[in-house]
Motif scaffolding. Structure first.
Motif, mmCIF file in Angstrom:
data_model
loop_
_atom_site.group_PDB
_atom_site.id
_atom_site.type_symbol
_atom_site.label_atom_id
_atom_site.label_comp_id
_atom_site.label_asym_id
_atom_site.label_seq_id
_atom_site.Cartn_x
_atom_site.Cartn_y
_atom_site.Cartn_z
ATOM 1 N N THR A 139 53.860 -35.453 44.373
ATOM 2 C CA THR A 139 52.576 -35.697 45.040
ATOM 3 C C THR A 139 51.453 -35.438 44.053
ATOM 4 O O THR A 139 51.657 -34.749 43.049
ATOM 5 N N ASP A 140 50.265 -35.990 44.345
ATOM 6 C CA ASP A 140 49.094 -35.681 43.530
ATOM 7 C C ASP A 140 48.369 -34.430 44.022
ATOM 8 O O ASP A 140 47.397 -34.009 43.406
ATOM 9 N N ASP A 141 48.817 -33.883 45.136
ATOM 10 C CA ASP A 141 48.116 -32.748 45.740
ATOM 11 C C ASP A 141 48.772 -31.439 45.301
ATOM 12 O O ASP A 141 49.887 -31.125 45.724
ATOM 13 N N PRO A 142 48.082 -30.670 44.445
ATOM 14 C CA PRO A 142 48.698 -29.451 43.907
ATOM 15 C C PRO A 142 48.937 -28.366 44.958
ATOM 16 O O PRO A 142 49.625 -27.391 44.659
ATOM 17 N N ALA A 143 48.365 -28.507 46.148
ATOM 18 C CA ALA A 143 48.563 -27.472 47.167
ATOM 19 C C ALA A 143 49.869 -27.665 47.932
ATOM 20 O O ALA A 143 50.256 -26.824 48.736
ATOM 21 N N VAL A 144 50.527 -28.790 47.681
ATOM 22 C CA VAL A 144 51.862 -28.994 48.259
ATOM 23 C C VAL A 144 52.870 -28.217 47.419
ATOM 24 O O VAL A 144 52.707 -28.098 46.207
ATOM 25 N N GLY A 145 53.892 -27.679 48.090
ATOM 26 C CA GLY A 145 54.928 -26.942 47.367
ATOM 27 C C GLY A 145 54.969 -25.496 47.821
ATOM 28 O O GLY A 145 54.347 -25.128 48.820
ATOM 29 N N THR A 146 55.725 -24.679 47.073
ATOM 30 C CA THR A 146 55.854 -23.285 47.474
ATOM 31 C C THR A 146 54.631 -22.505 47.031
ATOM 32 O O THR A 146 54.079 -22.749 45.954
ATOM 33 N N PHE A 147 54.188 -21.570 47.878
ATOM 34 C CA PHE A 147 52.975 -20.826 47.544
ATOM 35 C C PHE A 147 53.076 -19.325 47.798
ATOM 36 O O PHE A 147 52.136 -18.583 47.518
ATOM 37 N N LEU A 148 54.216 -18.880 48.335
ATOM 38 C CA LEU A 148 54.393 -17.442 48.589
ATOM 39 C C LEU A 148 55.882 -17.160 48.479
ATOM 40 O O LEU A 148 56.699 -17.929 48.994
ATOM 41 N N GLU A 149 56.213 -16.055 47.797
ATOM 42 C CA GLU A 149 57.625 -15.712 47.617
ATOM 43 C C GLU A 149 57.907 -14.345 48.248
ATOM 44 O O GLU A 149 57.187 -13.378 47.993
ATOM 45 N N PHE A 150 58.949 -14.306 49.081
ATOM 46 C CA PHE A 150 59.416 -13.025 49.621
ATOM 47 C C PHE A 150 60.614 -12.573 48.785
ATOM 48 O O PHE A 150 61.543 -13.362 48.550
ATOM 49 N N ARG A 151 60.585 -11.334 48.338
ATOM 50 C CA ARG A 151 61.694 -10.784 47.558
ATOM 51 C C ARG A 151 62.352 -9.691 48.377
ATOM 52 O O ARG A 151 61.685 -8.712 48.758
ATOM 53 N N VAL A 152 63.642 -9.841 48.636
ATOM 54 C CA VAL A 152 64.357 -8.835 49.417
ATOM 55 C C VAL A 152 64.722 -7.688 48.482
ATOM 56 O O VAL A 152 65.390 -7.898 47.463
ATOM 57 N N PHE A 209 70.091 -11.766 54.191
ATOM 58 C CA PHE A 209 70.039 -12.005 52.750
ATOM 59 C C PHE A 209 70.380 -10.750 51.956
ATOM 60 O O PHE A 209 69.926 -9.652 52.301
ATOM 61 N N PRO A 210 71.175 -10.900 50.872
ATOM 62 C CA PRO A 210 71.440 -9.748 50.013
ATOM 63 C C PRO A 210 70.179 -9.320 49.252
ATOM 64 O O PRO A 210 69.264 -10.132 49.037
ATOM 65 N N ILE A 211 70.167 -8.046 48.872
ATOM 66 C CA ILE A 211 69.079 -7.539 48.032
ATOM 67 C C ILE A 211 68.973 -8.434 46.798
ATOM 68 O O ILE A 211 69.987 -8.831 46.215
ATOM 69 N N GLY A 212 67.780 -8.733 46.396
ATOM 70 C CA GLY A 212 67.578 -9.598 45.229
ATOM 71 C C GLY A 212 67.293 -11.045 45.598
ATOM 72 O O GLY A 212 66.922 -11.835 44.730
ATOM 73 N N SER A 213 67.474 -11.376 46.897
ATOM 74 C CA SER A 213 67.226 -12.767 47.312
ATOM 75 C C SER A 213 65.727 -13.079 47.244
ATOM 76 O O SER A 213 64.881 -12.194 47.403
ATOM 77 N N LYS A 214 65.450 -14.367 47.051
ATOM 78 C CA LYS A 214 64.062 -14.830 47.069
ATOM 79 C C LYS A 214 63.939 -15.947 48.083
ATOM 80 O O LYS A 214 64.678 -16.927 48.041
ATOM 81 N N ILE A 215 63.007 -15.802 48.990
ATOM 82 C CA ILE A 215 62.746 -16.811 50.014
ATOM 83 C C ILE A 215 61.294 -17.234 49.812
ATOM 84 O O ILE A 215 60.414 -16.375 49.638
ATOM 85 N N ARG A 216 61.053 -18.531 49.826
ATOM 86 C CA ARG A 216 59.693 -18.990 49.539
ATOM 87 C C ARG A 216 59.102 -19.767 50.702
ATOM 88 O O ARG A 216 59.827 -20.436 51.434
ATOM 89 N N MET A 217 57.793 -19.646 50.826
ATOM 90 C CA MET A 217 57.089 -20.418 51.851
ATOM 91 C C MET A 217 56.610 -21.724 51.229
ATOM 92 O O MET A 217 55.999 -21.728 50.159
ATOM 93 N N LEU A 218 56.935 -22.812 51.934
ATOM 94 C CA LEU A 218 56.712 -24.160 51.417
ATOM 95 C C LEU A 218 55.679 -24.875 52.280
ATOM 96 O O LEU A 218 55.776 -24.854 53.509
ATOM 97 N N ASN A 219 54.700 -25.499 51.640
ATOM 98 C CA ASN A 219 53.735 -26.344 52.366
ATOM 99 C C ASN A 219 54.067 -27.798 52.115
ATOM 100 O O ASN A 219 54.110 -28.239 50.964
ATOM 101 N N VAL A 220 54.282 -28.562 53.188
ATOM 102 C CA VAL A 220 54.619 -29.985 53.037
ATOM 103 C C VAL A 220 53.452 -30.906 53.397
ATOM 104 O O VAL A 220 53.599 -32.119 53.343
ATOM 105 N N ALA A 221 52.303 -30.334 53.774
ATOM 106 C CA ALA A 221 51.167 -31.173 54.199
ATOM 107 C C ALA A 221 50.390 -31.650 52.981
ATOM 108 O O ALA A 221 49.782 -30.860 52.268
ATOM 109 N N GLU A 222 50.412 -32.950 52.761
ATOM 110 C CA GLU A 222 49.761 -33.537 51.591
ATOM 111 C C GLU A 222 48.413 -34.130 51.975
ATOM 112 O O GLU A 222 48.310 -34.870 52.955
#
Ligand SMILES: [Cu+2]
Length: 814
Positions: free
Chosen positions: A520-533, A486-499
């Motif tokens: 979904t009605d479950d707010p914990a689903v989705g991205t929850f951590l972002e890695f920035r290069v 990934f080039p500098i400036g990229s953002k990669i996110r960790m995604l939770n799919v467990a509802e």
């Protein structure tokens, strides 16, 4: 069906009232002002122990409102946006040198004198307190009891003390939170009694994030754990027990240091845990310590060779509270930390090239234990009340779920990385929530991860995946991610799919798209951590130094990390079924120990464990559900889920198991033949594992690691006996040990009973131990607890045991 912006003010108020009423009852129950018995009588509890749908108590009762998944209104977020605060690294905890010295025929270990700490001893200071009653051995906070909570005498002495003599000592205090901590800068500070967690030494003002302790094979430690939470149980902000016990999940330690033998301790006391760094099979394999792979870093480029099987080396462990019946709330409240175990192959140095070191991503600044590129991620879920205070609902017996995702106790943070390989040690530290992580790039495509370890055990061959398998509570994955693409400036996110819809199991694993869109009605689903290069990061291994993007990456991920332990014909097979009771809505009434009165647990439980098809039982810490009679024997265990649509992540203490099969169902690539210590049974599913026991004896447990199910007694005690002919092994653990009964005034012991269906010496045990003379002798001795402390041992349950056996025989005859 969550709270929509257009929800009426009336309904909002109604839900808030419900939450307030519920919180009041939770508080009253937690503080002992009302009992479960009374709540049942008033119709507030249902048969299974969950909160009844009484109007004004449950938001579900009058409106299909908020409630998913916490059962109370959504936690406020105070306008905090995701990925607006940096992720904290865990707080590195430094150990002290210990110096051996002789004292009255024993070898004790002196801490540096400026610490003014009592020496570490083989026997508990409770023994000194009993023998002398002297002031210096008393709990300084409360003059009536001993200063150490570890029970007295040989059963709770540190086994193999001289052989695994501690070289380092960690000292930490569990106490009230220091001022000024919040989960996000927008959130309000947490009250001092909303969080009880750790700080170094005798510092009582606790801090988050949790600690990280670096351990290495060949360097046993003492973990001296002070309990300085309030001694008034009412000062807990609604949840959390003032008594504590610490489990090292899942190191190879003696039962006195395993934290799950009903040896909790009280405010003002400390407990010395002996984390021996024993490599499993030390008494069977590589007993002369000649295999260079079975080793730990010596700190000077070389290795300290140790006995045992290098295939059983461990890496990513953690420690957490294990107070029976209060584990979920104590861990949630902050009683946890990370343990990285380092070894010759898994050195934490990516440059040393000696034929043993795997050179996994880590760094080069230190001889071992570099963490610049090896990052612990403690993932947990939280709920806040309307004031923003940490909230726990002890009514929720399916499993408590938060609706805010935290990483290292920060709400949805970001983390800066260089364009190179990183190792991440993921831990699901939720109480009941399953998570299923994957990484996505800015075009919402999967970014592959290479899995190198499961539950802290190196995989034989790394496996590349887009998504990890679902992680139940306490499951870990170590993964390597290559950001060099990934080039500098990229953002990669960790995604939770467990509802989740409730705590009983995940409702569904969503598609990548639905999870990203949070459909979904479950707010914990989705991205929850972002890695920035980024092009530079500060070193944590060498503070003051900066690493730049163009620096060489020496790390590797070899195609083979260890060797496979073969599946063999077992000495015996046990069937352990995890289930509810047999009659819907029925509560199992059974003897219980400890805390029957404290929580009116005598009212019964809905969760039980059944061994080899016999009776259902919930945890009684004074009942041995399974006995492992001889060290070195290999058993197969079939863990099956008898509770239909639920799921249970089942944890085995002390030993790891190899996953063999799932009955008729397929194993994933991350399960087949891997070593683990937590297995998801799946809905109506089962899993077969192979496990070998050895080196230490005493009482351990296996249990559901949905800690809410655990606190509703879904545990079973098992005891491991030592070999009386092996002089290295404890001569006090050749028979079943008595059960401690801790109070703040001191610990007494009671004699346990042994379930016949778990006892290979029992006449009726299928595939039992053969009947030669030695076996007969041992069979006679295991039911008779050697009473080296007769004055504190009280006899119980003799008559009950007889009648139970009689009943059992009668049933067999039918
Ligand atoms: Cu469970």
């Amino acid at each position: 069906m969550y709270l929509k912006p257009h929800a009426s003010r009336r309904r909002k108020k109604e839900a808030q009232n419900a939450r307030n009423n519920r919180a009041e009852i939770v508080k009253a129950l937690s503080q002992g002002q009302v009992s479960r018995r009374e709540l049942f009588k008033w119709g507030i509890f249902t048969g299974l122990g969950t909160l009844a749908n009484v109007n004004g108590l449950s938001p579900f009762a009058t409106s299909a409102y908020a409630a998913v998944p916490t059962g109370v209104p959504r936690s406020p977020t105070f306008g905090a946006l995701p990925f607006t605060q940096p992720m904290p690294r865990l707080r590195l905890e430094e150990p002290h040198d210990l110096v051996p010295r002789a004292n009255g025929g024993e070898t004790e270990l002196a801490f540096p004198s400026y610490l003014e700490e009592p020496a570490a001893r083989r026997l508990s200071y409770h023994t000194d307190f009993d023998a002398s009653g002297r002031r210096e051995y008393r709990n300084p906070k409360f003059s009536g009891g001993p200063m150490e909570g570890r029970p007295p005498g040989e059963y709770f002495a540190h086994q193999r003390w001289l052989e695994y003599l501690p070289k380092k000592g960690f000292i930490m205090t569990l106490g009230r939170l220091d001022d000024g901590f919040s989960f996000h800068p927008n959130f309000p500070d947490q009250d001092r009694d909303s969080v009880w967690t750790f700080n170094s030494g005798r510092n009582e003002d606790a801090v988050l994030p949790p600690p990280l302790m670096k351990m290495r094979y060949g360097e046993p430690v003492i973990f001296r754990h002070y309990n300085q939470v309030p001694d008034d149980p009412k000062k807990n902000n609604g949840f959390g027990s003032i008594s504590q016990a610490t489990h090292n999940h899942n190191a190879h330690n003696a039962s006195a240091s395993d934290g799950a033998s009903n040896a909790h301790f009280f405010p003002g006391q400390f407990y010395d845990y002996h984390w021996s760094t024993t490599l499993a099979r030390a008494d069977m394999i590589n007993t002369n310590a000649t295999d260079r792979r079975a080793s730990g870093p010596d700190g000077d480029g070389g290795l300290n060779l140790v006995k045992g099987d290098f295939r059983e080396l461990q890496s990513s462990l953690w420690f957490h509270d294990h107070r029976f019946f209060f584990t979920a709330e104590n861990v949630y409240k902050g009683h946890l930390g990370a343990l990285n175990y380092y070894s010759g192959p898994d050195r934490g140095n990516e440059r040393v090239n000696d034929g043993v070191n795997l050179r996994l991503p880590s760094g080069t600044e230190l001889d071992w234990g570099n963490i610049d590129f090896d990052v612990n991620l403690i993932i947990s879920d939280a709920a806040l009340d309307e004031e923003g205070q940490y909230f726990f609902d002890i009514f929720e017996t399916n499993g408590f779920l938060g609706d805010l995702m935290l990483v290292n106790f920060a709400y949805k943070p970001y983390f800066e990385v260089l364009p190179r390989k990183y190792r991440f040690r993921l831990l699901n530290a939720c109480m009941a929530r399953f998570i299923r992580p994957g990484l996505i790039n800015q075009r919402n495509r999967w970014v592959p991860m290479t899995v190198i370890a499961t539950d802290g055990n190196l995989m034989v061959n790394p496996v590349k995946v887009n998504q990890l398998d679902p992680m139940g509570p306490a499951e870990r994955f170590d993964v390597v991610v290559d950001f060099s693409q990934f080039p500098i400036g990229s953002k990669i996110r960790m995604l939770n799919v467990a509802e989740h819809e409730s705590g009983e199991r995940p409702k569904e694993y969503l598609s990548r798209k639905d999870a990203i869109d949070q459909d979904t009605d479950d707010p914990a689903v989705g991205t929850f951590l972002e890695f920035r290069v980024v092009d530079r990061v500060k070193s944590v291994d060498n503070p003051g130094k900066t690493h730049y993007a163009n620096a060489p990456d020496y790390s590797r991920v070899p195609s083979q990390l260890t060797e496979q332990i073969p599946i063999i014909d077992p000495v015996r097979v046990r069937h352990i079924e995890w289930k509810g009771t047999d009659e819907p809505g029925e509560l199992l009434r059974d003897e219980c120990f400890p805390d029957c009165d404290e929580r009116n647990i005598r009212e019964g439980f809905g969760w039980t464990v059944r061994i080899n098809g016999e009776s259902n039982h919930f945890l009684n810490a004074n009942r041995v559900s399974m006995l492992v009679p001889r060290p070195g024997e290999t058993e197969h265990w079939i863990l099956s889920n008898g509770s239909g649509g639920w799921d249970h992540p089942i944890h085995l203490h002390f030993e790891e198991g190899i996953t063999i099969d799932r009955g008729g169902r397929k194993l994933s690539a991350l399960e087949r033949n891997v070593r683990k210590d937590v297995w998801r049974t799946g809905r109506g599913g089962q899993v077969k594992i192979q496990v070998t026991f050895g080196e230490y004896g005493g009482a351990y447990v296996t249990h559901c690691h949905n800690t809410v199910h655990e606190d509703w007694a879904m545990l079973a005690r098992y005891d491991v006996l030592t070999d009386p002919t092996d002089p290295k092994q404890s001569k006090y653990h050749v028979s079943v040990v008595p059960t401690p009964n801790p109070t703040k005034y001191g610990v007494t012991f009671v004699d346990p009973e042994i379930l016949p269906e778990g006892n290979p010496f029992d006449r009726d045990f299928e595939g039992g131990v053969g009947k030669d003379d030695d076996d007969e002798k041992m069979a006679a001795s295991i039911n008779r607890v050697a009473a080296s402390e007769p004055s504190t041992t009280r006899k119980t349950r003799k008559s009950r045991k007889k009648s139970k056996r009689a009943r059992r025989k009668a049933r067999r005859r039918k």
